[in-house]
Design a protein around this motif. Structure first.
Motif, short mmCIF file in Angstrom:
data_model
loop_
_atom_site.label_atom_id
_atom_site.label_comp_id
_atom_site.label_asym_id
_atom_site.label_seq_id
_atom_site.Cartn_x
_atom_site.Cartn_y
_atom_site.Cartn_z
N UNK A 199 0.83 -1.19 0.18
CA UNK A 199 0.13 -0.06 -0.05
C UNK A 199 0.97 1.44 0.07
N UNK A 200 2.10 1.16 0.56
CA UNK A 200 2.91 2.38 0.49
C UNK A 200 3.56 2.57 -1.31
N UNK A 201 3.60 1.58 -1.82
CA UNK A 201 3.84 1.58 -3.36
C UNK A 201 2.70 2.22 -4.03
N UNK A 202 1.16 1.82 -3.54
CA UNK A 202 0.19 2.23 -4.21
C UNK A 202 -0.08 3.78 -4.24
N UNK A 203 0.38 4.17 -2.77
CA UNK A 203 0.42 5.56 -2.49
C UNK A 203 1.49 6.76 -3.01
N UNK A 204 2.63 6.06 -3.45
CA UNK A 204 3.71 6.84 -3.85
C UNK A 204 4.19 6.55 -5.16
N UNK A 205 3.79 5.16 -5.70
CA UNK A 205 4.45 4.63 -7.00
C UNK A 205 5.68 4.45 -7.12
N UNK A 206 6.35 4.44 -5.61
CA UNK A 206 7.69 3.96 -5.54
C UNK A 206 7.72 2.85 -4.44
N UNK A 207 9.06 2.16 -4.66
CA UNK A 207 9.13 1.08 -3.74
C UNK A 207 10.87 0.84 -3.69
N UNK A 208 11.34 -0.05 -2.66
CA UNK A 208 12.62 -0.30 -2.68
C UNK A 208 12.90 -1.68 -2.68
N UNK A 209 13.88 -2.14 -3.49
CA UNK A 209 14.44 -3.45 -3.45
C UNK A 209 14.84 -4.00 -2.09
N UNK A 210 14.91 -5.33 -1.95
CA UNK A 210 15.26 -5.79 -0.70
C UNK A 210 16.70 -5.55 -0.62
N UNK A 211 17.37 -5.13 0.38
CA UNK A 211 18.74 -4.68 0.57
C UNK A 211 19.11 -3.35 0.22
N UNK A 212 18.04 -2.47 -0.13
CA UNK A 212 18.44 -1.00 -0.64
C UNK A 212 17.44 -0.31 -0.12
N UNK A 213 17.71 0.39 0.90
CA UNK A 213 16.77 1.55 1.33
C UNK A 213 17.10 2.95 0.91
N UNK A 214 17.81 3.21 -0.02
CA UNK A 214 18.35 4.47 -0.48
C UNK A 214 17.77 4.88 -1.59
N UNK A 215 17.69 3.89 -2.91
CA UNK A 215 17.24 4.34 -4.12
C UNK A 215 15.95 3.90 -4.41
N UNK A 216 14.92 4.74 -4.27
CA UNK A 216 13.63 4.14 -4.65
C UNK A 216 13.48 3.97 -6.08
N UNK A 217 12.49 2.97 -6.55
CA UNK A 217 12.37 2.56 -7.94
C UNK A 217 10.80 3.14 -8.24
N UNK A 218 10.64 3.65 -9.29
CA UNK A 218 9.62 4.05 -9.65
C UNK A 218 8.78 3.05 -10.67
N UNK A 219 7.63 2.83 -10.81
CA UNK A 219 6.70 1.73 -11.52
C UNK A 219 5.40 2.33 -11.61
N UNK A 220 4.75 2.20 -12.81
CA UNK A 220 3.23 2.28 -13.15
C UNK A 220 2.53 1.34 -13.36
N UNK A 221 2.10 0.73 -12.23
CA UNK A 221 1.39 -0.70 -12.09
C UNK A 221 -0.12 -0.79 -11.78
N UNK A 222 -0.87 -1.25 -12.68
CA UNK A 222 -2.32 -1.65 -12.35
C UNK A 222 -2.55 -2.73 -11.53
N UNK A 223 -3.15 -2.91 -10.43
CA UNK A 223 -3.21 -3.80 -9.60
C UNK A 223 -4.52 -4.73 -9.81
N UNK A 224 -4.67 -6.01 -9.91
CA UNK A 224 -5.64 -6.83 -9.71
C UNK A 224 -5.43 -7.92 -8.76
N UNK A 225 -6.52 -7.77 -7.83
CA UNK A 225 -6.27 -8.69 -6.46
C UNK A 225 -7.18 -9.82 -6.43
#
Length: 842
Positions: A199-225
């Motif tokens: 839900x943090x990714x849904x809010x910001x459009x950004x996430x962090x890879x495991x092992x990296x809390x410095x460089x956010x990664x942007x992605x535009x993804x539509x979710x189906x759950x």
């Protein structure tokens, strides 16, 4: 596509949805004729391109919430029926700018959640809201439920050295799905930590890879759950809040019967293609599979079909057609047999679907005509609508009439409508009604409500037959059932005698005793006279009393009610139902076919109720009880010195313009005088007022008015005051106008030689309205009546050239103004009738 049609669509699409326009406004804006605009708008609405907003006048707007892509969902069974609302929600979510809305699909295992998810992604590509080569990635969270860190690494990716064994960096699914869709099945198996990250990714459009809390990664993804659980119980509230669109898929057994049949055909068609052989499924197998109740739903059903087909194939491998019988079916608990016929599929031929755009446009036209009927019901409009409905017969394909569901529909129509209600000549209507039924045809709820009210007054007997039929038929959707009841009632109105004044009911012990006699009697009379209720021998009288009350509540019993019972124990019904009747009651305590037929013939001849009641005991030599009733509903009594026949005519004219709970009851003038003389005021407890053609001079315990007083101001004021608790002021105004029109038309009809009074009345009403508007007047009924008479006769004199050239010179400025405005008001009428007159002279 037509350029003008494109122009209309483009113009509407650029409008804001909070600014819908009328047909006239669009015609003006686009400089096209209103009829052309109306044609294109209805065409676009039938294709789902624009949205029609019901009301007066009708308005139009771009269809941003209910656009269905028929190519995308053509194989999604139920898109026209029980899944229509689901697909509407999905369409809105996919098209919502700028990046759509995330979607949660709920439902038990095997209902088709994964299949729907793939269709959502395809719809987005079809609508070009994502690229044609955009990714669609699936992750089943249940496969990794015991290893939340592994799920996290799969979703968000990891950098080299993030954990033991991470020898190189790897992109997660959120990055891989950039620009497309990520489908998370069994999402409830995600850990709370991963839900929070998501839900943090849904809010910001950004996430962090495991092992990296410095460089956010942007992605535009539509979710189906998707989940099989209650999302409120298994998902974090904060996470659930980020998913605005929730849709639910029902279990197989909860799907309408036509959709279950279509699912079966589709699954067998898949198997036929797999083995490349034709498959014929025995009707007993069809019945058993249709009634499967299993937690695996369609997935389980598919497995049963595969195993059964494999068993049949093993026995018949050399045959061109694999025949599936009960011996091949791997089921132990078999339900009761329901005949929906057999199923036959050929892998070399495509499955048939209802896809004709011509049918869709015809259905839209019928919907528009029904809407017109509720606004202005007339004989000509009703005929036009009926012809349009019957015209659908050309679209009924042969394969539809061979389906198992049609077998049920046809059998029930024959048993209930043609036999039980005696309407043997209506069989030609059945294929059209089945087509509408299979299409889940429905109209706006407001139109359903208004037409129900209108038909209850105009064609109540036909409406009752229609309700009885659809009550027994398997329901597909409630709204469709309500719509089809109105259509069947309208079609049956050509066959049901609505002039029969009395209502009759047979009640008898036995599985079908009463309905058997009803079938014989109604069939011999050739129309619907009697209703019937069968009372199982092991059932007490209470359920029958309740069923009888429900039946009576839909009837107009003001003219009298005849109850026939087969034995004394049922005669107590009268004491229970009397409070639900609005008129007199006759109980005949000996139900036989001969007695019922004799009563039915008298009812069909509209013999007076009291005459039938008085003669019953002596004629039949059986126990008969007569009870004089008082109306239990609010009522208006009509009594004419010239006879009961005139009172009945006036009652029929007035009733359609009143709410159905207000009964209009014709009363013999001698009976009314007798009530007044005996001062039996309890008879009038529920009477709103009495209308008579002769003034009542003595003091009485009820409100009353001379019928013709309705045509002056004092009468109109009384009417508004007395009806105010039951009707809106506009409805009372319409009611008053209709009474005025009736009396005016009757008067004019006696004097006009050539002209149609209905046409002339409308033209004179327009003339009067223009005068009222110009001078700020509010003419009362009597003045309008005189004007109707004078102007209508003047128009006819103009038609037959019986006019005198009289020169009249206005003397004052007021007179000059009056002459000028009168010339302007009358000019259209003068030109029309002079032209007609010249044609006649030629």
């Amino acid at each position: 596509m037509d350029k003008a049609r494109d122009q209309v669509l483009a113009y509407i699409n650029q409008l804001k949805n909070d600014q819908p326009l009328t047909t006239s406004q669009l015609a003006s804006d686009l400089s096209l004729s209103r009829s052309v605009i109306s044609h294109y708008l209805n065409d676009l609405a039938s294709d789902g391109e624009v949205q029609k907003i019901a009301g007066r006048p009708v308005r139009w707007q771009r269809n941003s919430t209910t656009i269905l892509n028929r190519n995308t969902f053509k194989n999604f069974i139920g898109y026209r029926g029980s899944m229509r609302h689901v697909i509407s929600q999905i369409s809105a979510a996919v098209l919502y700018p700028p990046d759509g809305l995330n979607i949660l699909i709920t439902g038990h295992s095997g209902v088709g959640k994964s299949y729907l998810a793939s269709k959502i992604a395809k719809l987005a590509k079809d609508k070009k809201v994502i690229k044609a080569d955009a990714p669609y990635i699936v992750l089943n969270c249940a496969d990794y439920a015991n290893n939340p860190e592994l799920v996290s690494s799969m979703l968000f990716g990891y950098v080299k050295g993030a954990y033991t064994g991470a020898d190189e960096s790897k992109d997660g699914l959120l990055k891989q799905a950039n620009g497309g869709y990520l489908f998370l099945d069994e999402v409830h198996r995600l850990s709370s930590e991963n839900q929070e990250k998501l839900f943090s990714f849904i809010d910001s459009g950004e996430f962090y890879s495991m092992g990296d809390n410095v460089k956010p990664i942007k992605s535009k993804v539509r979710l189906i759950l998707a989940t099989t659980e209650d999302p409120e119980k298994v998902l974090l509230t904060t996470f659930l809040r980020r998913i605005p669109v929730h849709v639910n898929l029902p279990d197989f057994i909860k799907r309408p019967i036509d959709e279950r049949l279509e699912l079966l055909r589709y699954l067998f068609y898949q198997e036929a293609q797999t083995i490349n052989k034709k498959i014929e499924v025995d009707k007993y197998v069809v019945s058993a599979l249709l009634q499967i109740k299993h937690t695996g739903n369609i997935g389980y059903l598919k497995n049963v079909i595969q195993v059964s087909c494999a068993a049949a194939y093993n026995e018949q491998a050399m045959s061109d057609v694999i025949r599936l019988e009960m011996s091949n079916l791997m089921l132990t608990d078999l339900p009761r047999f329901e005949d929906y016929s057999s199923i036959f599929v050929d892998p070399q031929k495509p499955l048939e679907h209802h896809q004709s755009s011509l049918i869709q446009r015809s259905l839209k036209d019928i919907e528009n005509q029904l809407e017109g009927l509720q606004e202005n019901y007339s004989h000509d409009a009703a005929i036009k609508c009926k012809l349009a409905i019957q015209g659908l017969k050309q679209f009924v394909p042969e394969w539809v009439l061979k389906s198992g569901l049609h077998l049920q529909h046809q059998g029930l129509f024959n048993r209930v409508v043609q036999k039980q209600f005696g309407l043997s000549q209506t069989g030609y209507l059945e294929p059209v009604l089945y087509l509408l039924y299979s299409y889940h045809f429905e109209i706006d709820e407001k139109i359903i409500q208004l037409l129900n009210e209108k038909f209850s007054n105009l064609i109540p007997r036909a409406l009752h037959v229609a309700r009885t039929f659809y009550k027994k038929l398997p329901q597909l959707t409630e709204k469709s059932d309500q719509s089809l009841i109105l259509i069947l009632a309208l079609l049956l109105s050509d066959h049901v005698d609505e002039n029969i004044q009395l209502r009759g009911l047979m009640v008898a012990h036995g599985h079908s005793t009463a309905t058997s006699i009803q079938t014989v009697v109604n069939s011999l009379c050739g129309t619907y006279i009697f209703d019937a209720i069968d009372m199982p021998v092991d059932t007490g009288v209470e359920p029958i009393i309740e069923e009888t009350k429900k039946l009576i509540s839909s009837f107009n019993t003001t003219n009298g009610f005849i109850l026939m019972v087969d034995m004394g124990s049922l005669s107590q019904l009268y004491s229970e139902i009397s409070s639900h009747l609005d008129g007199d009651l006759l109980v005949v305590n000996n139900l036989t076919t001969l007695t019922a037929l004799d009563l039915a013939l008298k009812m069909q001849q509209n013999q007076p109720f009291k005459q039938i009641a008085q003669n019953a005991e002596s004629e039949y030599g059986i126990e008969v009880q007569y009870y004089e009733g008082f109306s239990q509903s609010p009522n208006i009594l009509i009594s004419c010195i010239s006879g009961l026949g005139i009172a009945e005519t006036v009652s029929k004219i007035i009733q359609p313009f009143l709410p159905s709970q207000i009964k209009v009851i014709p009363v013999d003038y001698a009976s009314l005088k007798e009530k007044i003389k005996s001062q039996d005021w309890s008879y009038f407890d529920r009477t709103l007022f009495v209308l008579t053609t002769l003034d009542i001079l003595e003091p009485v315990g009820f409100k009353h008015m001379n019928l013709y007083s309705l045509l002056d101001t004092s009468g109109e004021n009384n009417l508004k005051k007395w009806l105010a608790p039951y009707m809106a002021s506009q409805e009372i105004e319409t009611f008053s106008q209709q009474i005025l029109r009736f009396f005016s038309k009757e008067g004019i009809s006696e004097r006009l030689s050539f002209l149609n009074p209905d046409v002339v009345i409308r033209q004179v009403e327009e003339i009067n309205s223009k005068y009222e508007s110009y001078y700020g007047l509010n003419l009362d009924g009597k003045v309008k009546l005189n004007l109707y008479m004078h102007i209508a006769l003047m128009i006819e004199r103009l038609m037959v050239q019986k006019t005198a050239e009289i020169k009249v010179e206005p003397k004052t400025e007021q007179e000059k103004d009056f002459f000028n405005i009168s010339h302007s008001i009358f000019q259209p009428v003068e030109m029309k009738y002079k032209k007609l007159s010249n044609l006649l002279c030629k």
